[in-house]
Enzyme design. Structure first.
Site, PDB file in Angstrom:
ATOM      1  N   HIS A   6     -70.440   8.649  42.391  1.00 20.98           N
ATOM      2  CA  HIS A   6     -71.625   8.572  43.254  1.00 20.98           C
ATOM      3  C   HIS A   6     -71.888   7.101  43.510  1.00 20.98           C
ATOM      4  CE1 HIS A   6     -72.700  12.782  43.089  1.00 20.98           C
ATOM      5  NE2 HIS A   6     -72.620  12.765  41.768  1.00 20.98           N
ATOM      6  N   GLY A  37     -73.286  13.454  37.602  1.00 22.54           N
ATOM      7  CA  GLY A  37     -71.862  13.130  37.688  1.00 22.54           C
ATOM      8  C   GLY A  37     -71.559  11.745  37.194  1.00 22.54           C
ATOM      9  N   ASP A  75     -63.601  15.584  35.078  1.00 24.17           N
ATOM     10  CA  ASP A  75     -64.775  15.822  35.921  1.00 24.17           C
ATOM     11  C   ASP A  75     -65.246  14.509  36.549  1.00 24.17           C
ATOM     12  OD1 ASP A  75     -66.779  17.021  37.327  1.00 24.17           O
ATOM     13  OD2 ASP A  75     -67.957  17.650  35.592  1.00 24.17           O
ATOM     14  N   HIS A 134     -63.220  14.914  41.429  1.00 24.09           N
ATOM     15  CA  HIS A 134     -63.960  14.966  42.702  1.00 24.09           C
ATOM     16  C   HIS A 134     -63.571  13.737  43.519  1.00 24.09           C
ATOM     17  CE1 HIS A 134     -66.589  18.310  41.483  1.00 24.09           C
ATOM     18  NE2 HIS A 134     -66.510  17.775  40.284  1.00 24.09           N
ATOM     19  N   LEU A 135     -62.906  13.969  44.638  1.00 26.76           N
ATOM     20  CA  LEU A 135     -62.457  12.851  45.468  1.00 26.76           C
ATOM     21  C   LEU A 135     -63.418  12.565  46.622  1.00 26.76           C
ATOM     22  CD1 LEU A 135     -58.592  13.436  45.564  1.00 26.76           C
ATOM     23  CD2 LEU A 135     -59.865  11.716  44.274  1.00 26.76           C
ATOM     24  N   HIS A 183     -59.553  18.183  36.999  1.00 29.39           N
ATOM     25  CA  HIS A 183     -60.925  18.232  37.486  1.00 29.39           C
ATOM     26  C   HIS A 183     -61.360  16.882  38.052  1.00 29.39           C
ATOM     27  CE1 HIS A 183     -64.878  20.531  36.785  1.00 29.39           C
ATOM     28  NE2 HIS A 183     -65.073  19.612  37.704  1.00 29.39           N
TER      29      HIS A 183
END
Lengths: 449, 334
Positions: A314, A329, A310, A68-69, A66
């Site tokens: 940001h 996030g 996860d 996020h790239l 999990h």
């Protein structure tokens, strides 16, 4: 910087190996991409690079289900390159990139583009595709076409599929194609977009809260569909006692389901939000201290199959907003194993935990939660001897020093973003070196390229 | 050239929550406010306590009484006052809260008085600036100076009645009635009044009560206003918003008034000494009947009046300390 040629030999001396076969103290010799010798004492070949593993663990490198790239669309927060570098520093040999990019990973074109970007990264970047076009929850993606490009996990992560009928249809299609669906369990009518968990702290802090039911009603619905259709399903980032209990019972019943939990849900509670620091804003939100213990209990009894980060970068200007406006996030790749080791192994041994009745997790189980188990869920276990440290296995290895005490510095993350919630935590244990396909990509916690 | 630095201890330089103060801190402010209230009766109602200091009100929400009374308080202390209006500011060009308060701070102001629709905004702002930050209302979290002026107003009424200063509210039964869930006034008042010893009851429709009151220093929670009327010393009414009716499962404001409004009939059932309060702005005819708002035991205008000395006391507490002036330093300044 000297690029180590892959033909060169690397010998890891004196480490304690931990894999599915158990713990033993061995030297390991790597030539090219492959482990060529494992023995109590291996003679150092001339010219071989020596990695000192004494007092450390040698582990199979990790798999994150999990990540996020952010590329394409969110490059100021992260890129395929920066995110995979952060992953290598965290000890990962593969990450599964989530599809909530802009545009969404819902077409063959975007998959091709990302495969190009990930050609020379410090770890493998596997892709997940979205269940619905644009993650809008309206129309299914061409899963069969995407599967031909190696995508085997599908999720609308960031959102759950709200429509019962569409979710049922997605499960039917996925079952027929032999694909796994991952659900971000959040009923939006219950959650109402609230920035934190609903309870004692949201009431005190004057912030809207999303109740545990937002997660639990969707878990319950999906279990019902899995039961009806005989389908398979993976539950992303479970965070409530109730959700974990539903999955626990369904597993006992024999349903074909797997579940993951994050390092932050096993270590941090909603009490952190008293600081109003948006770094603690995440979805699903940090829950109560009781839920934290519930996540740990789920890990200990095997309800949770994998620890997944996860990792959600940001950039500072996005996070430096009032709590209710900041995006949810937190990053986690560089700290995940250390956080899990600190919380589940080291602290439990030292009995410095909120719930002293919870036993310590064995090193063997912790390693499984980061390696074989997530690799199977994402089908990143298809090479020979995956997750084993034996002759003939691919040299994807981590040297972990369980004695190092450290604090993560927000300013020095390899991730382009610095939104780590663990800056205050005294971490026990650190990934010192990572080998990916026989290349020493990280030495002394520093990426080599 | 001199370099001025303001010597401040951590935790003393901001007012973000009533819990920053404790009982002692609250009483110190109320006592200081006594002295400043006296000043307002003088022909020349100003003191030079903050001469040379600059305060700025940075409001991202509309306000009448809070902003005006802060500005008047600062002027009576001879501070210079700047007013920031978000509607005509660079916020309209998309400037973030952080950049806005840091820009204001860079001007060299001594205190930033901030109101913002997001809970926690004042606390966050305090981490971004060197000036003192005073929370003039953050979302649904707190409004500490409102609670202080309310405590001051109650204390004034009780003292007047008993002929001696009443600093201890032990045994005082206060009902806070209305949309407690979304009210920053309620959160600050619960903390302040309980710190002074009052017994606080929250009265609201179920859906407008906080989800949890665990850890709140309150005596009880009820949805039945009528049952509380004969055992209330202070009936504190909160402003109700039309938008909340659906959430509260009420048809309209009329239905709210029928169950939770302090109507003339209900006011008649209060004890004769019971005090009636409202932070304003009032919806006359909804949470409070117009005739009730004008009763002699309704303290609504006293609350507005007391905002000035209480905010003077807060400003003086935060900014009135000694200012240490750095040594002459040719090395540091060209």
């Amino acid at each position: 910087m000297i690029l180590l040629s892959k033909a060169e030999e690397i010998i890891i001396k004196g480490a304690t190996l931990v894999d599915a076969a158990g713990e033993r103290r061995m030297d390991v010799l790597v030539r090219g991409e492959t482990i060529v010798a494992v023995a109590e004492s291996v003679e150092v070949p001339i010219g071989a690079r020596i990695v000192d593993g004494a007092n450390g663990y040698l582990l199979p490198a990790f798999v994150d289900l999990h990540t996020h790239l952010r590329e394409p669309g969110g490059e100021r927060s992260e890129t395929v390159e920066s995110g995979s570098r952060a992953a290598a520093i965290g000890g990962y040999r593969a990450v599964v990139a989530m599809p909530n990019t802009s545009p969404t990973i819902d077409s063959v074109e975007i998959v091709r583009h990302l495969h190009d970007l990930a050609r020379n990264t410090l770890c493998e970047v596997a892709l997940s595709g979205s269940i619905t076009i644009g993650r809008l929850g309206e129309k299914l993606t061409p899963m069969a076409d995407l599967a031909e490009f190696g995508i085997c996990l599908f999720t609308d992560d960031g959102r759950g599929v709200q429509s019962d009928a569409l979710m049922r249809e997605a499960l039917i299609v996925a079952s027929r194609l032999g694909l796994t669906l991952g659900q971000h369990c959040e009923n939006e009518e219950h959650a109402k977009g609230a920035p934190m968990h609903e309870g004692v702290w949201s009431s005190k802090l004057g912030l809207a809260g999303q109740p545990s039911s937002a997660e639990e009603v969707m878990v319950e619905r999906d279990l019902e569909l899995v039961r009806e259709l005989g389908a398979s399903m993976h539950f992303l980032h479970l965070s409530t006692i109730g959700a974990i209990d539903l999955v626990r019972r369904a597993k006992r019943e024999g349903l074909s389901i797997t579940a993951e939990a994050t390092p932050h849900h096993l270590s941090l509670s909603d009490a952190e939000i008293a600081s109003y620091n948006p770094v603690f804003k995440v979805n699903p939100p940090l829950r109560t201290a009781a839920d934290v213990n519930g996540v740990r209990a789920g890990i200990l009894d095997g309800t949770i199959d994998a620890i997944a980060t996860d990792h959600a970068p940001h950039s500072p200007e996005l996070k430096d907003e009032p709590f209710d406006c900041a995006p949810p996030g937190m990053i986690g790749l560089e700290t995940a194993f250390a956080v899990a080791y600190t919380e589940l192994v080291a602290k439990a041994h030292l009995r410095i935990t909120d719930d002293p009745t919870l036993p310590a997790l064995s090193m063997l189980d912790l390693v499984r939660l980061f390696t074989l188990s997530p690799a199977r869920i994402a089908r990143l276990d298809r090479h020979e001897h995956c997750g084993e440290i034996v002759v003939g296995a691919r040299a994807d290895l981590v040297v972990f020093d369980p004695t190092e005490r450290w604090k993560v510095e927000e300013s020095s993350t390899a991730s382009r973003s610095h939104n780590t919630p663990f800056a205050q935590l005294d971490l026990v244990g650190r990934v010192r070196h990572t080998l990916y396909r026989g290349e020493l990509v990280v030495t002394d916690a520093d990426a080599q390229r | 050239m001199t370099i001025e630095t303001i010597d401040r201890e951590a935790g003393r330089d901001n007012l973000l929550s009533v819990s920053d103060l404790g009982r002692e801190g609250i009483l110190e402010i109320l006592h200081q406010a006594d002295a400043f209230a006296e000043i307002s009766h003088r022909p020349m109602p100003k003191v030079p306590a903050l001469r040379g200091r600059t305060i700025v009100t940075v409001f991202f929400e509309n306000s009448t009484r809070t902003r005006l009374s802060f500005e008047m308080a600062a002027q009576r202390l001879n501070a210079d006052v700047l007013t920031f209006f978000s509607a005509t500011s660079s916020v309209q060009k998309g400037e973030s809260l952080r950049d806005t308060v840091q820009t204001v701070d860079a001007l060299g102001v001594d205190a930033i008085i901030i109101r913002h629709p997001s809970s926690g905004a004042a606390l966050q702002a305090s981490r971004w600036v060197r000036a003192s930050v005073i929370n003039a209302g953050d979302g649904q979290h707190e409004h500490p100076t409102q609670a202080l002026l309310d405590a001051f107003t109650i204390r004034e009424a009780l003292s007047r009645r008993s002929g001696q200063v009443v600093d201890d509210f032990a045994g005082l039964r206060v009902n806070i009635v209305g949309d407690v869930r979304h009210s920053r006034v309620a959160r600050s008042n619960v903390l302040a009044l309980a710190a002074l010893g009052a017994e606080v009851t929250l009265v609201a429709p179920e859906a407008l009560l906080p989800i949890s009151t665990e850890g709140w220093p309150i005596a009880r929670v009820t949805t039945d206003l009528d049952s509380t009327l004969d055992s209330t010393d202070v009936c504190y009414l909160l402003r109700i918003q039309h938008e909340r009716m659906a959430e509260a499962h009420l048809d309209d404001l009329d239905e709210y008034r029928r169950h939770f409004g302090l109507t003339t009939e209900r006011a008649a059932r209060l004890g004769k000494d019971a005090l009636i309060m409202h932070p304003g702005p009032m919806n006359r005819g909804v949470e409070i009947d117009s005739t009730v708002a004008d009763l002699p035991n309704a303290l609504i205008l006293d609350q507005a009046r007391n905002g000035v000395p209480v905010r003077m006391a807060v400003l003086f507490r935060l900014l009135g300390g000694p200012r240490t002036v750095g040594a002459e330093s040719g090395d540091l300044v060209e």
